[in-house]
Design a protein around this motif. Structure first.
Motif, PDB file in Angstrom:
ATOM      1  N   MET A  65       0.777  -1.041   0.038  1.00  0.00           N
ATOM      2  CA  MET A  65      -0.106  -0.050  -0.488  1.00  0.00           C
ATOM      3  C   MET A  65       0.656   1.152  -0.482  1.00  0.00           C
ATOM      4  SD  MET A  65      -2.550  -1.603   2.779  1.00  0.00           S
ATOM      5  CE  MET A  65      -3.535   0.048   2.464  1.00  0.00           C
ATOM      6  N   GLU A  66       2.243   1.005   0.889  1.00  0.00           N
ATOM      7  CA  GLU A  66       2.886   2.143   0.629  1.00  0.00           C
ATOM      8  C   GLU A  66       3.498   2.432  -0.502  1.00  0.00           C
ATOM      9  OE1 GLU A  66       5.364   1.486   3.966  1.00  0.00           O
ATOM     10  OE2 GLU A  66       4.421   1.756   5.540  1.00  0.00           O
ATOM     11  N   GLU A 105       0.858   4.115  -3.399  1.00  0.00           N
ATOM     12  CA  GLU A 105       1.002   5.694  -2.544  1.00  0.00           C
ATOM     13  C   GLU A 105       1.656   6.187  -3.108  1.00  0.00           C
ATOM     14  OE1 GLU A 105      -0.957   8.226  -1.982  1.00  0.00           O
ATOM     15  OE2 GLU A 105      -1.993   6.669  -1.163  1.00  0.00           O
ATOM     16  N   TYR A 144       1.655   5.940  -7.406  1.00  0.00           N
ATOM     17  CA  TYR A 144       0.713   5.246  -8.034  1.00  0.00           C
ATOM     18  C   TYR A 144       0.463   6.128 -10.058  1.00  0.00           C
ATOM     19  CZ  TYR A 144      -0.208  10.114  -7.411  1.00  0.00           C
ATOM     20  OH  TYR A 144       0.150  11.806  -7.665  1.00  0.00           O
ATOM     21  N   ILE A 176      -6.532   4.944  -5.206  1.00  0.00           N
ATOM     22  CA  ILE A 176      -5.456   6.235  -5.244  1.00  0.00           C
ATOM     23  C   ILE A 176      -5.313   7.012  -6.421  1.00  0.00           C
ATOM     24  CG2 ILE A 176      -2.790   6.357  -5.284  1.00  0.00           C
ATOM     25  CD1 ILE A 176      -3.148   3.918  -3.274  1.00  0.00           C
ATOM     26  N   GLU A 183      -7.840   9.942  -6.148  1.00  0.00           N
ATOM     27  CA  GLU A 183      -7.886  10.691  -4.852  1.00  0.00           C
ATOM     28  C   GLU A 183      -7.220  11.719  -5.746  1.00  0.00           C
ATOM     29  OE1 GLU A 183     -10.113  11.017  -2.021  1.00  0.00           O
ATOM     30  OE2 GLU A 183     -10.747   9.325  -2.891  1.00  0.00           O
ATOM     31  N   HIS A 184      -5.539  11.282  -5.945  1.00  0.00           N
ATOM     32  CA  HIS A 184      -4.840  12.237  -6.561  1.00  0.00           C
ATOM     33  C   HIS A 184      -5.449  13.006  -7.333  1.00  0.00           C
ATOM     34  CE1 HIS A 184      -0.893  11.509  -3.660  1.00  0.00           C
ATOM     35  NE2 HIS A 184      -1.922  10.199  -3.372  1.00  0.00           N
TER      36      HIS A 184
END
Length: 74
Positions: free
Chosen positions: A14-15, A18, A21, A60, A63-64
């Motif tokens: 997940m990191e 992030e 992405y 992700i 959202e960005h």
């Protein structure tokens, strides 16, 4: 693999997502980073996050994009 090890893999994945992405990444590439099969990675990722790999990555990215759109005059 144990529960704790799986949790660490998913957390680290997940990191990784992030941070990366915006790159052209896929399930096979990420599973290779953690030295597990794409099938197994997909299984534990879905179990821990409730989303499959592509759904999570897309979330992700959306959202960005929202952040960029709200801060941009474009």
């Amino acid at each position: 693999m144990g529960y704790e090890k799986n949790s660490d893999i998913v957390k680290n994945a997940m990191e990784y997502l992030e941070v990366n992405y915006a790159k052209d990444i896929d399930l096979e590439e990420v599973s290779k980073c953690f030295q597990i099969s794409p099938y197994y990675f997909s299984k534990i990722f879905k179990k821990k996050t409730g989303k499959n790999f592509i759904e999570y990555l897309t979330q992700i990215r959306i959202e960005h994009a929202k952040i960029l759109l709200s801060k941009s005059s474009l």
